[in-house]
Write an enzyme that holds these catalytic residues in place. Structure first.
Site, PDB file in Angstrom:
ATOM      1  N   ASP A   1       0.828  -1.211   0.000  1.00  0.00           N
ATOM      2  CA  ASP A   1       0.000   0.000   0.000  1.00  0.00           C
ATOM      3  C   ASP A   1       0.861   1.259   0.000  1.00  0.00           C
ATOM      4  OD1 ASP A   1      -2.344   1.414  -0.015  1.00  0.00           O
ATOM      5  OD2 ASP A   1      -2.806   1.116   2.102  1.00  0.00           O
TER       6      ASP A   1
ATOM      7  N   ASN B   1     -11.087  -2.579  -5.251  1.00  0.00           N
ATOM      8  CA  ASN B   1     -10.317  -1.622  -6.055  1.00  0.00           C
ATOM      9  C   ASN B   1     -10.987  -1.262  -7.391  1.00  0.00           C
ATOM     10  OD1 ASN B   1      -7.113  -2.914  -4.886  1.00  0.00           O
ATOM     11  ND2 ASN B   1      -8.208  -1.086  -4.206  1.00  0.00           N
TER      12      ASN B   1
END
Ligand code: IPE
Ligand code: IPE
Ligand code: MG
Length: 251
Positions: free
Chosen positions: A28, A76
């Site tokens: 991330d 996502n």
């Protein structure tokens, strides 16, 4: 260059005899890394792929048997279309570019996630990589792509229920072990260590079942800055933990 050539004192940073069997990484911070530099988010993802190359190689050099990386979550899809298609393209590029080296390092590539919604070119690249690397016996690289933990659990339960209804599996055989096998057909073990970069303290639907007794290591470093040294630091932190699995620490 191997990890031990790059970092000759790697064996002093971590205890090489007590490495985790299965490492999970929630990669991330690509977007924030890019934003801080005035780059597009996609350029951040590109920089992230470079890291993936190094961390996979390091995992193989350390002879850690399993590495799962979170590359694209079922959530996502909410991102702008341009970013989503960029991430799809990046996976294809990564697999095309790296397959030969991964195979030369005896790494086997497998995938976790749903096939639904993934385009044919991406699926083809995934199938090619999985097939070409299937005979390899070294580190298993599991790429979680279009993966969501809750959906994976629900889907496995549904498949088992169908087998019970059809009589393929007698209801009495529906044990936790059977469920686990249904959930993880690739035979990956539970996580020992899960690393999340970028200073976020959550799992974001990353293998909720398999992480039950994982040690969690959070680092503020953005994924494009997460190099081998940071990796060794995370493993060293893992090695300070006392894992009791509900029992008591050995005297
Ligand atoms: C992780 O980086 C990569 C994916 C989720 C595909 P992000 O894109 O989430 O980066 P931030 O969190 O916006 O910084
Ligand atoms: C998790 O990161 C998914 C991947 C790393 C692929 P996100 O950036 O999507 O997670 P949230 O939205 O911050 O929880
Ligand atoms: Mg993020």
């Amino acid at each position: 260059m191997s990890l031990f050539e790059k970092i000759p004192h790697a064996g002093e940073m971590v205890d090489l005899s007590r490495l985790p069997d299965h490492v999970g990484i929630i990669m991330d911070g690509n977007g924030r890394w890019a934003k801080e530099r005035g780059y597009s988010r996609l350029r951040g993802h590109r920089a992230g792929v470079e890291r993936l190359h190094d961390i996979v190689a390091a995992t193989s050099d350390l002879k850690i048997p399993y590495l799962t990386v979170y590359a694209f979550s079922t959530e996502n899809w909410k991102r702008p279309q341009e970013e989503v298609s960029g991430l799809m393209r990046l996976l294809i590029e990564y697999l095309h570019r790296e397959l030969a080296e991964l195979c030369a390092n005896n790494i086997r590539i497998v995938f976790s996630g749903e096939e639904e919604h993934i385009g044919p070119r991406v699926r083809e690249a995934m199938a090619t990589a999985a097939q070409a690397s299937a005979p390899n016996t070294g580190t298993v690289l599991n790429i979680a792509f279009n993966y969501g933990g809750r959906q994976a659990i629900a889907a496995a339960a549904l498949r088992l229920a169908a087998k019970a209804v059809s009589g393929e599996v007698p209801a009495a055989d529906l044990t936790p072990e059977l469920f686990e096998a249904e959930l993880n057909p690739n035979g990956l073990p539970d996580f020992d260590l899960i690393i999340r970069t970028s200073g976020e303290y959550r799992l974001s639907n990353f293998f909720p079942f398999e992480s039950a007794y994982a040690e969690l290591v959070f680092t503020p470093v953005y994924w494009p800055d997460f190099d081998e040294r940071e990796y060794l630091k995370a493993i060293a932190e893992f090695q300070t933990r006392s894992r009791r699995f509900g029992g008591v620490a050995p005297a």
